[in-house]
Design an enzyme around this catalytic site. Structure first.
Site, PDB file in Angstrom:
ATOM      1  N   ASP A  85       0.858  -1.192   0.000  1.00 16.18           N
ATOM      2  CA  ASP A  85       0.000   0.000   0.000  1.00 16.18           C
ATOM      3  C   ASP A  85       0.899   1.250   0.000  1.00 16.18           C
ATOM      4  OD1 ASP A  85      -2.421   1.384   0.231  1.00 16.18           O
ATOM      5  OD2 ASP A  85      -2.454   1.268   2.419  1.00 16.18           O
ATOM      6  N   HIS A 180      -7.719   9.342   5.174  1.00 19.31           N
ATOM      7  CA  HIS A 180      -7.190   8.278   6.018  1.00 19.31           C
ATOM      8  C   HIS A 180      -7.443   8.685   7.467  1.00 19.31           C
ATOM      9  CE1 HIS A 180      -4.296   7.481   2.505  1.00 19.31           C
ATOM     10  NE2 HIS A 180      -4.972   6.362   2.652  1.00 19.31           N
ATOM     11  N   GLY A 181      -7.806   7.739   8.308  1.00 20.90           N
ATOM     12  CA  GLY A 181      -8.062   8.066   9.714  1.00 20.90           C
ATOM     13  C   GLY A 181      -9.487   8.534   9.911  1.00 20.90           C
ATOM     14  N   SER A 212     -12.549   3.646   6.280  1.00 23.01           N
ATOM     15  CA  SER A 212     -13.089   3.634   7.655  1.00 23.01           C
ATOM     16  C   SER A 212     -13.936   4.865   7.901  1.00 23.01           C
ATOM     17  CB  SER A 212     -11.939   3.663   8.674  1.00 23.01           C
ATOM     18  OG  SER A 212     -11.178   2.498   8.605  1.00 23.01           O
ATOM     19  N   ASN A 231     -10.367   0.131   1.016  1.00 20.81           N
ATOM     20  CA  ASN A 231      -9.294  -0.011   2.017  1.00 20.81           C
ATOM     21  C   ASN A 231      -9.780   0.342   3.415  1.00 20.81           C
ATOM     22  OD1 ASN A 231      -7.903  -0.249  -0.360  1.00 20.81           O
ATOM     23  ND2 ASN A 231      -6.490   1.431   0.031  1.00 20.81           N
ATOM     24  N   VAL A 232      -9.500  -0.540   4.355  1.00 20.43           N
ATOM     25  CA  VAL A 232      -9.895  -0.308   5.749  1.00 20.43           C
ATOM     26  C   VAL A 232      -8.700  -0.584   6.656  1.00 20.43           C
ATOM     27  CG1 VAL A 232     -11.420  -1.065   7.620  1.00 20.43           C
ATOM     28  CG2 VAL A 232     -12.278  -0.995   5.266  1.00 20.43           C
ATOM     29  N   THR A 234      -8.105   2.029   9.827  1.00 22.42           N
ATOM     30  CA  THR A 234      -8.407   2.703  11.091  1.00 22.42           C
ATOM     31  C   THR A 234      -9.466   1.971  11.921  1.00 22.42           C
ATOM     32  OG1 THR A 234      -7.772   4.807  10.140  1.00 22.42           O
ATOM     33  CG2 THR A 234      -9.218   4.904  12.066  1.00 22.42           C
TER      34      THR A 234
HETATM   35  P1  13P Z   1      -8.430   4.086   6.814  1.00 23.80           P
HETATM   36  O1  13P Z   1      -7.311   3.958   7.801  1.00 23.80           O
HETATM   37  O2  13P Z   1      -9.074   5.406   6.899  1.00 23.80           O
HETATM   38  O3  13P Z   1      -9.376   2.956   6.915  1.00 23.80           O
HETATM   39  O4  13P Z   1      -7.774   4.035   5.356  1.00 23.80           O
HETATM   40  C1  13P Z   1      -7.081   2.881   4.955  1.00 23.80           C
HETATM   41  C2  13P Z   1      -6.386   3.126   3.675  1.00 23.80           C
HETATM   42  O5  13P Z   1      -6.880   3.807   2.798  1.00 23.80           O
HETATM   43  C3  13P Z   1      -5.081   2.488   3.460  1.00 23.80           C
HETATM   44  O6  13P Z   1      -4.435   2.970   2.335  1.00 23.80           O
END
Ligand code: 13P
Length: 287
Positions: A85, A180-181, A212, A231-232, A234
């Site tokens: 990633d 993200h987060g 998330s 993508n998850v 957080t």
């Molecule tokens: P989150 O941490 O917000 O779930 O995002 C994960 C992500 O996009 C990893 O690249």
């Protein structure tokens, strides 16, 4: 090869209006918990290590070898992708491929478009020779990931088309308001742009970063508008931390690692199970 690539999963998911969950690894207990949920749900799954924590996890080779061994020992039969990633550099993506990853993201989103295209293409050329898939990003996902904070920059549709057409990537991460987060309030995803890009790039699966904290009804809409990979990270980490925090607060004398860490793994497993069901990928592994 134990791992499959995004090419083996995303076109089918996109065609049938569901998405495959990418769940980030923060220790090998994450690998085990995520795999257990995916196997139980009979769902294909993407395990990802973000480049920023590769060294903390022991390096690319250790991650690839250990993850492969865990998949074998757990007798996992659902398709599993091992994905890098936010790969920082071309070299890092090549190293991941050499180490046994079946998919990489080259993140050239901070570069001018021309450079992003040229560098992504170099990764694609190398990856193709190894049957490895490539994801690339346009725009900027906001928020904080592994200690690095960025602002939101919405992807420009024409830049998305140029990146896809000039490189032949397997998945496009078009930043359209996700972070993200944790989100501050309701996420403001640019669904109008998402639809426009999706209508133009019908054959290309999209990857949603910052999965998330996005309400379920918005997730369903992102899938309808071309996202086949979500993508998850957080939410798994928050559930893990909160469960362990509560356990230790309620049991101040507890110090047994299996009791503490085992409880954390169950919390991750629960989040992964719920996401798989929401994304529609349960029972999508061939029987
Ligand atoms: P989150 O941490 O917000 O779930 O995002 C994960 C992500 O996009 C990893 O690249």
């Amino acid at each position: 090869m134990v791992f499959v690539s995004l090419k083996d999963l995303l076109p089918e998911a996109k065609k049938n209006n569901y998405a495959i969950g990418q769940f980030n690894i923060n220790s090998f207990q994450w690998v085990e918990a995520i795999l257990r949920a995916a196997q139980q749900q009979n769902a294909p799954v993407i395990l990802a290590s973000t480049d920023r924590i590769v060294d903390y996890l022991g390096g690319l080779r250790l991650i690839a070898t250990t993850t492969k061994k865990i998949v074998e020992e757990m007798k996992i039969t659902v398709p599993v992708v091992l994905h890098l990633d936010h790969g920082f550099t071309i070299e890092r993506c090549k190293e991941a491929i050499d180490a046994g990853y079946s998919s990489v993201m080259y993140d050239g989103s901070k570069l001018p478009l021309k450079e992003n295209i040229a560098q992504t293409k170099e990764v694609v050329d190398y990856a193709k020779r190894h049957h490895v898939s490539v994801e690339a990003e346009i725009g900027s996902v906001g928020g904080t990931e592994d200690g690095v904070t960025s602002g939101i920059k919405y992807a420009d549709p024409n830049e998305c088309y140029q990146l896809v057409e000039s490189t032949g990537i397997d998945a496009l991460a078009a930043a359209l308001g996700s972070v993200h987060g944790p989100y501050q309030g309701e996420p403001k995803l640019a669904f109008d742009l998402m639809k426009e890009i999706s209508d133009h790039l019908q054959a290309v699966p999209f990857a949603l970063h910052g999965g998330s904290g996005i309400p379920d009804h918005q997730i369903v809409k992102t899938i309808a508008y071309g996202h086949a990979k979500i993508n998850v990270n957080t939410e798994c980490n928050q559930a893990w931390a909160q469960t362990i925090r509560e356990l230790l607060t309620n049991n101040p004398a507890l110090y047994s690692p299996p009791d503490i860490l085992g409880t954390g793994m169950k919390a991750i497993e629960k989040v992964v199970t719920e996401k798989i069901q929401l994304f529609g990928s349960a029972n999508k592994a061939a029987s």
